[in-house]
Every structure is written in C-alpha cells, then in structure tokens.
Design a protein around this motif. Sequence first.
Motif, PDB file in Angstrom:
ATOM      1  N   ASP A   1       0.762  -0.878   0.161  1.00  0.00           N
ATOM      2  CA  ASP A   1       0.348   0.366  -0.345  1.00  0.00           C
ATOM      3  C   ASP A   1       0.751   1.269   0.163  1.00  0.00           C
ATOM      4  OD1 ASP A   1      -2.083  -1.410  -0.183  1.00  0.00           O
ATOM      5  OD2 ASP A   1      -2.977  -1.534   2.091  1.00  0.00           O
ATOM      6  N   ALA A   2       2.052   1.468   0.993  1.00  0.00           N
ATOM      7  CA  ALA A   2       3.047   2.758   0.569  1.00  0.00           C
ATOM      8  C   ALA A   2       3.054   2.227  -0.374  1.00  0.00           C
ATOM      9  CB  ALA A   2       4.156   2.614   2.081  1.00  0.00           C
ATOM     10  N   TYR A   3       3.703   0.972  -1.000  1.00  0.00           N
ATOM     11  CA  TYR A   3       4.779   1.750  -2.443  1.00  0.00           C
ATOM     12  C   TYR A   3       3.550   2.056  -3.389  1.00  0.00           C
ATOM     13  CZ  TYR A   3       7.922   0.200  -6.067  1.00  0.00           C
ATOM     14  OH  TYR A   3       8.114   0.395  -7.253  1.00  0.00           O
ATOM     15  N   THR A   4       2.781   1.516  -3.328  1.00  0.00           N
ATOM     16  CA  THR A   4       1.890   1.829  -4.544  1.00  0.00           C
ATOM     17  C   THR A   4       0.934   3.623  -4.499  1.00  0.00           C
ATOM     18  OG1 THR A   4       0.864   0.050  -4.449  1.00  0.00           O
ATOM     19  CG2 THR A   4      -0.652   1.288  -5.815  1.00  0.00           C
ATOM     20  N   SER A   5       0.962   4.013  -2.982  1.00  0.00           N
ATOM     21  CA  SER A   5       0.676   5.257  -3.161  1.00  0.00           C
ATOM     22  C   SER A   5       1.605   6.231  -3.320  1.00  0.00           C
ATOM     23  CB  SER A   5       0.114   5.741  -1.254  1.00  0.00           C
ATOM     24  OG  SER A   5       0.524   6.847  -1.400  1.00  0.00           O
ATOM     25  N   GLU A   6       2.799   5.964  -2.885  1.00  0.00           N
ATOM     26  CA  GLU A   6       3.951   6.668  -3.307  1.00  0.00           C
ATOM     27  C   GLU A   6       4.400   6.497  -4.223  1.00  0.00           C
ATOM     28  OE1 GLU A   6       7.042   9.236  -1.826  1.00  0.00           O
ATOM     29  OE2 GLU A   6       5.515   8.585  -1.019  1.00  0.00           O
ATOM     30  N   VAL A   7       4.300   6.112  -5.501  1.00  0.00           N
ATOM     31  CA  VAL A   7       4.375   5.336  -6.562  1.00  0.00           C
ATOM     32  C   VAL A   7       3.243   6.779  -7.358  1.00  0.00           C
ATOM     33  CG1 VAL A   7       4.564   4.175  -8.690  1.00  0.00           C
ATOM     34  CG2 VAL A   7       5.703   3.673  -7.440  1.00  0.00           C
ATOM     35  N   ARG A   8       2.142   6.219  -7.370  1.00  0.00           N
ATOM     36  CA  ARG A   8       1.177   6.612  -7.985  1.00  0.00           C
ATOM     37  C   ARG A   8       1.214   8.572  -7.476  1.00  0.00           C
ATOM     38  NH1 ARG A   8      -3.653   3.062  -6.756  1.00  0.00           N
ATOM     39  NH2 ARG A   8      -4.016   2.396  -8.418  1.00  0.00           N
ATOM     40  N   SER A   9       1.565   9.006  -5.896  1.00  0.00           N
ATOM     41  CA  SER A   9       2.128  10.111  -5.902  1.00  0.00           C
ATOM     42  C   SER A   9       3.156  10.828  -6.542  1.00  0.00           C
ATOM     43  CB  SER A   9       2.698  10.228  -4.108  1.00  0.00           C
ATOM     44  OG  SER A   9       2.776  12.094  -3.777  1.00  0.00           O
ATOM     45  N   PHE A  10       4.439  10.025  -6.986  1.00  0.00           N
ATOM     46  CA  PHE A  10       5.512  10.557  -7.776  1.00  0.00           C
ATOM     47  C   PHE A  10       4.931  10.850  -9.007  1.00  0.00           C
ATOM     48  CE2 PHE A  10       8.899   9.107 -10.360  1.00  0.00           C
ATOM     49  CZ  PHE A  10      10.041  10.529  -9.539  1.00  0.00           C
ATOM     50  N   ILE A  11       4.405  10.076 -10.012  1.00  0.00           N
ATOM     51  CA  ILE A  11       3.904  10.025 -10.728  1.00  0.00           C
ATOM     52  C   ILE A  11       3.019  11.476 -10.909  1.00  0.00           C
ATOM     53  CG2 ILE A  11       2.957   9.398 -13.641  1.00  0.00           C
ATOM     54  CD1 ILE A  11       3.977   6.331 -11.959  1.00  0.00           C
ATOM     55  N   SER A  12       2.093  11.594 -10.114  1.00  0.00           N
ATOM     56  CA  SER A  12       1.381  12.865 -10.881  1.00  0.00           C
ATOM     57  C   SER A  12       1.775  13.688  -9.756  1.00  0.00           C
ATOM     58  CB  SER A  12       0.044  12.232  -9.796  1.00  0.00           C
ATOM     59  OG  SER A  12      -1.422  13.060  -9.054  1.00  0.00           O
ATOM     60  N   ASN A  13       2.508  13.709  -9.254  1.00  0.00           N
ATOM     61  CA  ASN A  13       3.408  15.262  -9.181  1.00  0.00           C
ATOM     62  C   ASN A  13       4.414  15.868  -9.889  1.00  0.00           C
ATOM     63  OD1 ASN A  13       2.445  15.494  -6.469  1.00  0.00           O
ATOM     64  ND2 ASN A  13       3.587  14.902  -5.446  1.00  0.00           N
ATOM     65  N   GLY A  14       4.810  14.689 -10.962  1.00  0.00           N
ATOM     66  CA  GLY A  14       5.518  14.712 -11.740  1.00  0.00           C
ATOM     67  C   GLY A  14       5.657  15.085 -13.320  1.00  0.00           C
ATOM     68  N   LEU A  15       3.761  14.439 -13.404  1.00  0.00           N
ATOM     69  CA  LEU A  15       2.827  15.070 -14.609  1.00  0.00           C
ATOM     70  C   LEU A  15       2.774  16.734 -14.623  1.00  0.00           C
ATOM     71  CD1 LEU A  15       1.430  11.731 -14.743  1.00  0.00           C
ATOM     72  CD2 LEU A  15       2.894  12.227 -16.505  1.00  0.00           C
ATOM     73  N   GLU A  16       2.446  16.611 -13.095  1.00  0.00           N
ATOM     74  CA  GLU A  16       1.454  18.210 -12.653  1.00  0.00           C
ATOM     75  C   GLU A  16       2.540  19.247 -12.978  1.00  0.00           C
ATOM     76  OE1 GLU A  16       0.336  20.650  -8.422  1.00  0.00           O
ATOM     77  OE2 GLU A  16      -0.723  18.464  -9.272  1.00  0.00           O
ATOM     78  N   TYR A  17       4.016  18.951 -12.552  1.00  0.00           N
ATOM     79  CA  TYR A  17       5.221  19.512 -12.652  1.00  0.00           C
ATOM     80  C   TYR A  17       5.481  20.103 -14.317  1.00  0.00           C
ATOM     81  CZ  TYR A  17       9.069  21.480 -12.771  1.00  0.00           C
ATOM     82  OH  TYR A  17      10.867  22.617 -13.374  1.00  0.00           O
TER      83      TYR A  17
END
Length: 159
Positions: free
Chosen positions: A120-136
């Motif tokens: 769950d922590a891995y899934t959440s962190e990967v999704r957050s990283f990709i989301s933040n990267g795309l947003e930036y």
Amino acid sequence: MRIDYTPDSRRDIDPGWAQAWQAGRVDLAALTATDLRYGFFEYPVTLTIEDHAFLSTSHVPLIDIMFSLGNSLQNLHKHGSAQIDFTENTYVISLELAGNQVQFTSTRGVLAPAPSCSLDAYTSEVRSFISNGLEYLEAQYPTLAQNPAMSELRALAGL
C-alpha cells in the motif's frame, strides 16, 4: 519509503535536441514516448527505503523513471515481482512481494535483511510521484499534456 525529484530547468533538454529545441522545432505533444524517456527532463531523483538510498539524487530522465515505476506497480500487482531499470545504465532495482511487503534488492549489492515497505505504501508513493511529476511537467510545458505518453503514464499509475 520516499521517492522524490528536484526540477532542474538546465537539464530539461538533452544536448542532442538542443538546436531543434531552440529553433522551436520540438513539439512536445508529438514526440514519441521513447524520445521523451531518453532525451528530456533529466533531474535528480531519490528513492529511499528504510533509510537505504537506492537512488541518491541520481540524474535520470524523469519520464523514464515514471514509466519504470508505473510498470513496476503493474507487475507487482499482477506477478508479485518487478524491476526498476534505467535507460542510461545497467543498474536494476528488483522488487519482490512477500505477503503484503515489497522487498527491494539491487545490482549494487545485497542488503540483509532486504529493505521493505508495505504494498500500500509503495502504491501510494509511486502514484504520488507520477502525479506530481506530470503536474509539474505539464504546468511548465502545457503542450506536453496533449502527448499520448502522458495518458499512458496516468493509466499505468491508475490515476
């Protein structure tokens, strides 16, 4: 577990693309995923599990690491194992699901016990990283949002 990047506008473009970029001949909406993965947005990225730095401000193409992380997420859920690899070298981080824990090993040495975090922590962190990267990236370069590779990344991460 922590995955993070630091934007560096001086590394947004690979020197091989510099002339075309400066002349305005680069259309980010039309570039292939391969071109985006290998020639753009090379930023310092960190990946830390249980205080072990698998990546420590290594300069890697941001879109490439996002694809690798997204694919690792898919493979962990489907097959129970995955790899994070890099276009610019032979370094590989292997992930293995043991119960609800993701164990991490790498080609740069064996740690005993292998650092781990919950799925769950891995899934959440990967999704957050990709989301933040795309947003930036899309805020900095709005035409990039029209590139099909960005939709592919969102789908990989389940965003």
